[in-house]
Write a protein that holds these residues in place. Structure first.
Motif, PDB file in Angstrom:
ATOM      1  N   ALA A  45       0.845  -1.197   0.000  1.00 51.98           N
ATOM      2  CA  ALA A  45       0.000   0.000   0.000  1.00 51.98           C
ATOM      3  C   ALA A  45       0.880   1.248   0.000  1.00 51.98           C
ATOM      4  N   SER A  46       0.323   2.327  -0.494  1.00 50.35           N
ATOM      5  CA  SER A  46       1.096   3.573  -0.558  1.00 50.35           C
ATOM      6  C   SER A  46       1.362   4.100   0.855  1.00 50.35           C
ATOM      7  N   GLN A  47       2.419   4.881   0.960  1.00 53.75           N
ATOM      8  CA  GLN A  47       2.744   5.478   2.260  1.00 53.75           C
ATOM      9  C   GLN A  47       1.604   6.356   2.757  1.00 53.75           C
ATOM     10  N   LEU A  48       0.958   7.062   1.836  1.00 52.57           N
ATOM     11  CA  LEU A  48      -0.152   7.923   2.236  1.00 52.57           C
ATOM     12  C   LEU A  48      -1.313   7.097   2.766  1.00 52.57           C
ATOM     13  N   ASP A  49      -1.644   5.995   2.101  1.00 52.86           N
ATOM     14  CA  ASP A  49      -2.729   5.140   2.584  1.00 52.86           C
ATOM     15  C   ASP A  49      -2.409   4.566   3.956  1.00 52.86           C
ATOM     16  N   ILE A  50      -1.175   4.186   4.159  1.00 51.52           N
ATOM     17  CA  ILE A  50      -0.763   3.650   5.465  1.00 51.52           C
ATOM     18  C   ILE A  50      -0.842   4.745   6.521  1.00 51.52           C
ATOM     19  N   ALA A  51      -0.374   5.951   6.188  1.00 53.66           N
ATOM     20  CA  ALA A  51      -0.427   7.068   7.133  1.00 53.66           C
ATOM     21  C   ALA A  51      -1.867   7.407   7.501  1.00 53.66           C
ATOM     22  N   VAL A  52      -2.763   7.380   6.513  1.00 52.95           N
ATOM     23  CA  VAL A  52      -4.183   7.656   6.780  1.00 52.95           C
ATOM     24  C   VAL A  52      -4.751   6.605   7.722  1.00 52.95           C
ATOM     25  N   ALA A  53      -4.438   5.343   7.483  1.00 55.56           N
ATOM     26  CA  ALA A  53      -4.950   4.269   8.336  1.00 55.56           C
ATOM     27  C   ALA A  53      -4.415   4.393   9.763  1.00 55.56           C
ATOM     28  N   ILE A  54      -3.138   4.716   9.900  1.00 53.94           N
ATOM     29  CA  ILE A  54      -2.551   4.887  11.234  1.00 53.94           C
ATOM     30  C   ILE A  54      -3.179   6.080  11.942  1.00 53.94           C
ATOM     31  N   ALA A  55      -3.334   7.189  11.231  1.00 51.20           N
ATOM     32  CA  ALA A  55      -3.944   8.385  11.833  1.00 51.20           C
ATOM     33  C   ALA A  55      -5.364   8.088  12.288  1.00 51.20           C
ATOM     34  N   ASP A  56      -6.123   7.373  11.475  1.00 52.85           N
ATOM     35  CA  ASP A  56      -7.495   7.019  11.838  1.00 52.85           C
ATOM     36  C   ASP A  56      -7.518   6.123  13.076  1.00 52.85           C
ATOM     37  N   LEU A  57      -6.644   5.144  13.103  1.00 53.19           N
ATOM     38  CA  LEU A  57      -6.538   4.241  14.252  1.00 53.19           C
ATOM     39  C   LEU A  57      -6.232   5.023  15.532  1.00 53.19           C
ATOM     40  N   LEU A  58      -5.182   5.842  15.485  1.00 54.98           N
ATOM     41  CA  LEU A  58      -4.779   6.596  16.673  1.00 54.98           C
ATOM     42  C   LEU A  58      -5.874   7.579  17.098  1.00 54.98           C
ATOM     43  N   GLY A  59      -6.488   8.222  16.132  1.00 55.90           N
ATOM     44  CA  GLY A  59      -7.585   9.146  16.443  1.00 55.90           C
ATOM     45  C   GLY A  59      -8.738   8.443  17.118  1.00 55.90           C
ATOM     46  N   ASP A  60      -9.116   7.269  16.596  1.00 58.74           N
ATOM     47  CA  ASP A  60     -10.213   6.511  17.214  1.00 58.74           C
ATOM     48  C   ASP A  60      -9.893   6.131  18.648  1.00 58.74           C
ATOM     49  N   VAL A  61      -8.664   5.687  18.891  1.00 61.69           N
ATOM     50  CA  VAL A  61      -8.270   5.305  20.254  1.00 61.69           C
ATOM     51  C   VAL A  61      -8.363   6.515  21.188  1.00 61.69           C
ATOM     52  N   ILE A  62      -7.909   7.670  20.725  1.00 66.50           N
ATOM     53  CA  ILE A  62      -7.977   8.882  21.552  1.00 66.50           C
ATOM     54  C   ILE A  62      -9.422   9.265  21.827  1.00 66.50           C
ATOM     55  N   VAL A  63     -10.279   9.173  20.815  1.00 63.81           N
ATOM     56  CA  VAL A  63     -11.698   9.503  21.012  1.00 63.81           C
ATOM     57  C   VAL A  63     -12.317   8.581  22.054  1.00 63.81           C
ATOM     58  N   TYR A  64     -12.040   7.282  21.950  1.00 65.87           N
ATOM     59  CA  TYR A  64     -12.587   6.346  22.939  1.00 65.87           C
ATOM     60  C   TYR A  64     -12.058   6.643  24.340  1.00 65.87           C
ATOM     61  N   CYS A  65     -10.780   6.968  24.447  1.00 63.53           N
ATOM     62  CA  CYS A  65     -10.193   7.278  25.758  1.00 63.53           C
ATOM     63  C   CYS A  65     -10.785   8.563  26.335  1.00 63.53           C
ATOM     64  N   ARG A  66     -10.946   9.576  25.524  1.00 64.72           N
ATOM     65  CA  ARG A  66     -11.544  10.833  26.007  1.00 64.72           C
ATOM     66  C   ARG A  66     -12.978  10.609  26.451  1.00 64.72           C
ATOM     67  N   SER A  67     -13.720   9.838  25.691  1.00 72.49           N
ATOM     68  CA  SER A  67     -15.101   9.538  26.049  1.00 72.49           C
ATOM     69  C   SER A  67     -15.158   8.799  27.384  1.00 72.49           C
TER      70      SER A  67
END
Length: 128
Positions: A45-67
């Motif tokens: 996969a492209s570096q951009l696609d991987i970066a998007v997936a990682i950013a989404d993953l980390l963002g979701d974890v932060i949202v769940y933790c904040r909630s």
């Protein structure tokens, strides 16, 4: 917005064990997405696609933790600040990391554990 419980001060509900088990299951589902990201990286996969997936993953974890922090009335940003300060206290007197012969990161002479300061913070929030 989602009608989730929120507390302004530290609050531990009677069903805390059940809530924590559900939170763990939610986080486990999110963390399992790492396997999908690894597979896509290994598949070229492209570096951009991987970066998007990682950013989404980390963002979701932060949202769940904040909630989750809101449910318990915990000031997550303040707690994170204390933990980051504690991590910085691990550095040596010269401000550089200290490693042993095996490359393990060691705690410097000014290291302090964050838990006592977290306790102090939460106690202040409980006082009317």
């Amino acid at each position: 917005m989602y009608r989730l419980p929120q507390n302004a001060a530290p609050t531990i509900p009677a069903d805390v064990a059940d809530r924590l088990k559900k939170f763990k299951a939610t986080l486990s589902d999110e963390v399992s997405e790492i396997d999908e990201i690894v597979a896509s990286a290994e598949a070229g996969a492209s570096q951009l696609d991987i970066a998007v997936a990682i950013a989404d993953l980390l963002g979701d974890v932060i949202v769940y933790c904040r909630s989750e922090a809101l449910k318990y009335g915990l000031p997550l940003e303040d707690v994170l600040g204390l933990i980051m300060d504690s991590n910085e206290s691990k550095l040596g007197a010269d401000g550089n990391p200290i490693y042993d012969a095996n490359g393990k990161f060691l705690k410097g002479p000014n290291y302090w554990k964050p838990e006592p300061k977290i306790r102090e913070l939460l106690q202040k929030l409980q006082t009317p």
